[in-house]
Design a protein around this motif. Structure first.
Motif, mmCIF file in Angstrom:
data_model
loop_
_atom_site.group_PDB
_atom_site.id
_atom_site.type_symbol
_atom_site.label_atom_id
_atom_site.label_comp_id
_atom_site.label_asym_id
_atom_site.label_seq_id
_atom_site.Cartn_x
_atom_site.Cartn_y
_atom_site.Cartn_z
ATOM 1 N N ASN A 169 10.765 -8.748 -5.185
ATOM 2 C CA ASN A 169 11.650 -7.591 -5.074
ATOM 3 C C ASN A 169 11.190 -6.530 -4.083
ATOM 4 O OD1 ASN A 169 13.611 -8.121 -7.434
ATOM 5 N ND2 ASN A 169 11.603 -8.378 -8.398
ATOM 6 N N THR A 170 9.957 -6.604 -3.582
ATOM 7 C CA THR A 170 9.491 -5.586 -2.640
ATOM 8 C C THR A 170 8.409 -6.174 -1.743
ATOM 9 O OG1 THR A 170 8.648 -3.329 -2.459
ATOM 10 C CG2 THR A 170 7.743 -4.679 -4.237
ATOM 11 N N SER A 171 7.713 -5.321 -0.986
ATOM 12 C CA SER A 171 6.695 -5.765 -0.044
ATOM 13 C C SER A 171 5.460 -6.294 -0.770
ATOM 14 C CB SER A 171 6.307 -4.600 0.868
ATOM 15 O OG SER A 171 5.115 -4.877 1.574
ATOM 16 N N TRP A 172 4.768 -7.232 -0.150
ATOM 17 C CA TRP A 172 3.544 -7.785 -0.725
ATOM 18 C C TRP A 172 2.456 -6.725 -0.871
ATOM 19 C CZ3 TRP A 172 -1.059 -7.447 1.882
ATOM 20 C CH2 TRP A 172 -1.012 -7.189 3.251
ATOM 21 N N ARG A 173 2.517 -5.659 -0.073
ATOM 22 C CA ARG A 173 1.488 -4.623 -0.165
ATOM 23 C C ARG A 173 1.527 -3.897 -1.508
ATOM 24 N NH1 ARG A 173 -1.235 -3.852 4.555
ATOM 25 N NH2 ARG A 173 -0.230 -4.576 6.468
ATOM 26 N N TRP A 174 2.675 -3.880 -2.169
ATOM 27 C CA TRP A 174 2.751 -3.264 -3.482
ATOM 28 C C TRP A 174 1.935 -4.042 -4.521
ATOM 29 C CZ3 TRP A 174 3.800 1.274 -5.362
ATOM 30 C CH2 TRP A 174 4.530 2.171 -4.587
ATOM 31 N N THR A 175 1.655 -5.301 -4.231
ATOM 32 C CA THR A 175 0.776 -6.072 -5.112
ATOM 33 C C THR A 175 -0.565 -5.375 -5.256
ATOM 34 O OG1 THR A 175 1.829 -8.097 -4.306
ATOM 35 C CG2 THR A 175 -0.255 -8.336 -5.491
ATOM 36 N N TYR A 176 -1.121 -4.921 -4.144
ATOM 37 C CA TYR A 176 -2.442 -4.309 -4.155
ATOM 38 C C TYR A 176 -2.378 -2.825 -4.492
ATOM 39 C CZ TYR A 176 -3.537 -8.766 -2.172
ATOM 40 O OH TYR A 176 -3.652 -10.118 -1.997
ATOM 41 N N ARG A 177 -1.225 -2.196 -4.266
ATOM 42 C CA ARG A 177 -1.080 -0.806 -4.714
ATOM 43 C C ARG A 177 -1.060 -0.740 -6.243
ATOM 44 N NH1 ARG A 177 3.661 0.337 -0.241
ATOM 45 N NH2 ARG A 177 2.277 0.367 1.580
ATOM 46 N N VAL A 178 -0.374 -1.673 -6.865
ATOM 47 C CA VAL A 178 -0.386 -1.749 -8.328
ATOM 48 C C VAL A 178 -1.800 -2.052 -8.821
ATOM 49 C CG1 VAL A 178 0.438 -3.073 -10.315
ATOM 50 C CG2 VAL A 178 2.040 -2.388 -8.526
ATOM 51 N N LEU A 179 -2.502 -2.934 -8.115
ATOM 52 C CA LEU A 179 -3.885 -3.243 -8.475
ATOM 53 C C LEU A 179 -4.765 -2.008 -8.368
ATOM 54 C CD1 LEU A 179 -6.042 -5.348 -9.214
ATOM 55 C CD2 LEU A 179 -6.259 -5.875 -6.768
ATOM 56 N N LEU A 180 -4.564 -1.193 -7.347
ATOM 57 C CA LEU A 180 -5.328 0.045 -7.203
ATOM 58 C C LEU A 180 -5.131 0.965 -8.403
ATOM 59 C CD1 LEU A 180 -4.857 0.992 -3.431
ATOM 60 C CD2 LEU A 180 -7.041 0.745 -4.611
ATOM 61 N N ILE A 181 -3.896 1.091 -8.857
ATOM 62 C CA ILE A 181 -3.613 1.935 -10.019
ATOM 63 C C ILE A 181 -4.340 1.398 -11.246
ATOM 64 C CG2 ILE A 181 -1.792 2.749 -11.566
ATOM 65 C CD1 ILE A 181 0.117 2.625 -9.122
ATOM 66 N N LEU A 182 -4.286 0.082 -11.432
ATOM 67 C CA LEU A 182 -4.934 -0.537 -12.592
ATOM 68 C C LEU A 182 -6.442 -0.335 -12.557
ATOM 69 C CD1 LEU A 182 -4.552 -2.299 -15.115
ATOM 70 C CD2 LEU A 182 -4.786 -4.317 -13.646
ATOM 71 N N ILE A 183 -7.052 -0.514 -11.394
ATOM 72 C CA ILE A 183 -8.504 -0.329 -11.274
ATOM 73 C C ILE A 183 -8.878 1.128 -11.541
ATOM 74 C CG2 ILE A 183 -10.487 -0.489 -9.724
ATOM 75 C CD1 ILE A 183 -9.012 -2.735 -8.259
ATOM 76 N N PHE A 184 -8.069 2.063 -11.036
ATOM 77 C CA PHE A 184 -8.370 3.486 -11.231
ATOM 78 C C PHE A 184 -8.352 3.855 -12.716
ATOM 79 C CE2 PHE A 184 -6.911 7.964 -11.447
ATOM 80 C CZ PHE A 184 -8.024 8.553 -10.859
ATOM 81 N N VAL A 185 -7.400 3.325 -13.450
ATOM 82 C CA VAL A 185 -7.351 3.580 -14.895
ATOM 83 C C VAL A 185 -8.616 3.063 -15.562
ATOM 84 C CG1 VAL A 185 -6.146 2.988 -17.037
ATOM 85 C CG2 VAL A 185 -4.836 3.608 -15.003
ATOM 86 N N HIS A 186 -9.092 1.904 -15.142
ATOM 87 C CA HIS A 186 -10.313 1.347 -15.725
ATOM 88 C C HIS A 186 -11.546 2.164 -15.337
ATOM 89 C CE1 HIS A 186 -7.881 -2.236 -16.607
ATOM 90 N NE2 HIS A 186 -8.791 -2.478 -17.518
ATOM 91 N N VAL A 187 -11.572 2.701 -14.129
ATOM 92 C CA VAL A 187 -12.695 3.551 -13.731
ATOM 93 C C VAL A 187 -12.779 4.766 -14.654
ATOM 94 C CG1 VAL A 187 -13.575 5.078 -11.919
ATOM 95 C CG2 VAL A 187 -12.739 2.810 -11.327
ATOM 96 N N LEU A 188 -11.641 5.390 -14.936
ATOM 97 C CA LEU A 188 -11.629 6.543 -15.841
ATOM 98 C C LEU A 188 -12.110 6.139 -17.233
ATOM 99 C CD1 LEU A 188 -8.236 8.275 -14.899
ATOM 100 C CD2 LEU A 188 -10.537 8.854 -14.107
#
Length: 492
Positions: A225-244
């Motif tokens: 449904n969107t660009s492949w780059r959003w795959t890694y943007r979503v991953l960035l959000i997930l990793i940031f939540v885990h860092v916190l």
């Protein structure tokens, strides 16, 4: 006021100082073995005689991680398990993004497969370095630094302008994410006693294997449904939540490190530099520890046939798990006409099987403890569930091979992958618990050897999957894998 302050400090020093009737001799140096958790426990036991060394610092009962409340242990286990899931999720999330990346970077899809392989290779090498670091600095700092770097180095992956930048940082992020796949098992055993550790270990073991199944499911919807780059943007959000969550919720659980911190507090509070913990008298540099950490896993692989065979067995299972990222587009895309997001949905079968397999594994553990209350199982007892996995994996692959045709309803191969998911959990939970139990005090090296072997296979198998399925078709290629696992079935 000055007099009162001096008297208060003198009273504190007297409270924390050793008894006067004990001779205050300079304590001898104590060498700490290189293998983390077991070495630390050995050090605690070695110097536990009261009065033997008044300046050797020990933990009180309430300071030990095993005395944490049940709720706190569950929260820590949840964050650790979720962090391991996030690491393996990151390894497979690239699967559905390969076509978009190939178009953006103007390369073939065979090149974009390296995004999976290089990440897995980084995971293979990471434990050789984070293991010694956790033995010196403790588990919590390793988690915090490694996941912060994991977050930082995912940015170049998400916004790469050239395929070489993307591939280099996929390897680096794989290397940084390895802590939760290596050190976290020690954190679980830090908090639970030997006869209680089975169920928490089963829960933790499940999560790194749900991650690879969850990655294509999520990235399938994103890339449809969107660009492949959003795959890694979503991953960035997930990793940031885990860092916190890591910084906020995970305390130090490694007892040798806790003793080191306590000794430092006592030195600062009393002004007496003679208080020490075994890690303060550790012989050898960090570089030596890393060299030993790199040497010992390969020594076990080359010199211990039991370790070698179990590692090869689990490595083949793990390699096949990662091969499915390239096999599913043939089985469900070409044969059954699924689009990208529906191919991702097909991984629900495997994930469901892993959850059910974990439930069965927990039931086996509970049933054993009911029959042997208060006893700790022998290492070989843990291989019982591995025997189930040794049968389930080839059976599921034969089932998948001969139901992958277009004329067979898609539900049949999905059910086959559910059985495969359960078999994966049986295989790995049995092997992990066996290695930790049987190879003390070298359990850390045994686990590092297993992580290296299975990650290398996970890096290699996707590289030839497309060619194998194109030449042999879905039935022939999958049946070949089933035959290999049939030959390996007697190993556990």
């Amino acid at each position: 006021m000055t007099t009162s302050l001096q008297e208060s400090r003198r009273a504190s020093a007297e409270t924390l100082s050793p008894p006067k009737d004990v001779e205050k001799a300079q304590p001898p140096k104590h060498e700490v073995p290189a293998d983390g958790e077991d070495a630390g426990q050995a050090s605690v036991a070695t110097c536990s005689q009261p009065g033997e060394d008044p300046f050797l610092v020990h933990l009180d009962a309430e300071e030990r991680p095993k005395s944490f409340s049940f709720a706190r242990k569950v929260v820590i286990l949840a964050v650790i398990s979720s962090g391991a899931l996030c690491s393996t999720f990151a390894s497979s999330v690239v699967a559905a993004a390969e076509q978009g990346m190939a178009e953006t970077f103007r390369v073939s899809q065979e090149v974009t497969v390296l995004g999976i392989s290089l990440f897995a290779l980084g995971v293979a090498l990471g434990p050789l370095f984070v293991g010694p670091l956790s033995e010196v600095y403790g588990r919590s700092p390793v988690y915090q630094v490694s996941y912060a770097l994991f977050f930082a180095f995912t940015w170049p992956v998400a916004f790469a302008s050239h395929i070489s930048v993307f591939l280099v940082f996929r390897f680096v992020t794989g290397f940084c994410s390895a802590a939760f796949l290596t050190v976290a098992g020690g954190s679980v055993s830090d908090m639970w006693a030997g006869h209680q550790v089975g169920i928490p270990t089963a829960v933790y073991t499940m999560c790194p294997f749900i991650g690879p199944a969850l990655g294509p499911l999520v990235s399938g919807f994103i890339n449809q449904n969107t660009s492949w780059r959003w795959t890694y943007r979503v991953l960035l959000i997930l990793i940031f939540v885990h860092v916190l969550a890591i910084f906020a919720l995970i305390p130090e659980t490694y007892e040798p490190a806790l003793r080191k911190y306590k000794a430092k507090r006592l030195r600062n509070l009393t002004g007496d530099s003679r208080y020490y913990a075994p890690l303060d008298r550790r012989e050898g540099t960090l570089a030596v520890l890393i060299l030993v950490s790199c040497y010992r896993p390969f020594e076990l692989l080359l010199m211990d046939s039991m370790n070698l065979l179990l590692d090869l067995w689990t490595a083949m299972v793990f390699g096949i798990l990662y091969l499915t990222f390239e096999a599913y587009p043939y089985i469900f895309g070409i044969n059954h006409g699924f689009n990208l997001q529906c191919i991702g949905l097909a991984f629900i079968g495997m994930g469901t099987g892993m959850i059910l397999g974990t439930g069965v594994n927990i039931w086996i553990i509970v049933a054993w403890h009911k029959r042997h209350p208060g006893a700790s199982p022998t290492p070989e007892t843990h291989l019982l569930s591995g025997m189930l996995g040794a049968v389930a994996v080839p059976a599921s692959l034969y089932w998948l091979a001969f139901t992958s045709y277009a004329g067979v309803h898609w539900a049949a191969p999905v059910l086959a992958t559910a059985l495969f998911g359960a078999g994966v959990v049986f295989c790995f939970s049995a092997t992990f618990t066996y290695l930790v139990s049987a190879y003390r005090p070298r359990a850390a090296s045994a686990m590092a050897a297993n992580t290296f072997a299975r990650s290398v296979f996970a890096a290699a198998f996707p590289l030839f999957a497309r060619q194998m399925y194109a030449r042999l078709n879905t039935d022939g290629a999958t049946a070949l894998l089933a035959g290999v696992m049939t030959v390996a079935a007697p190993l556990p």
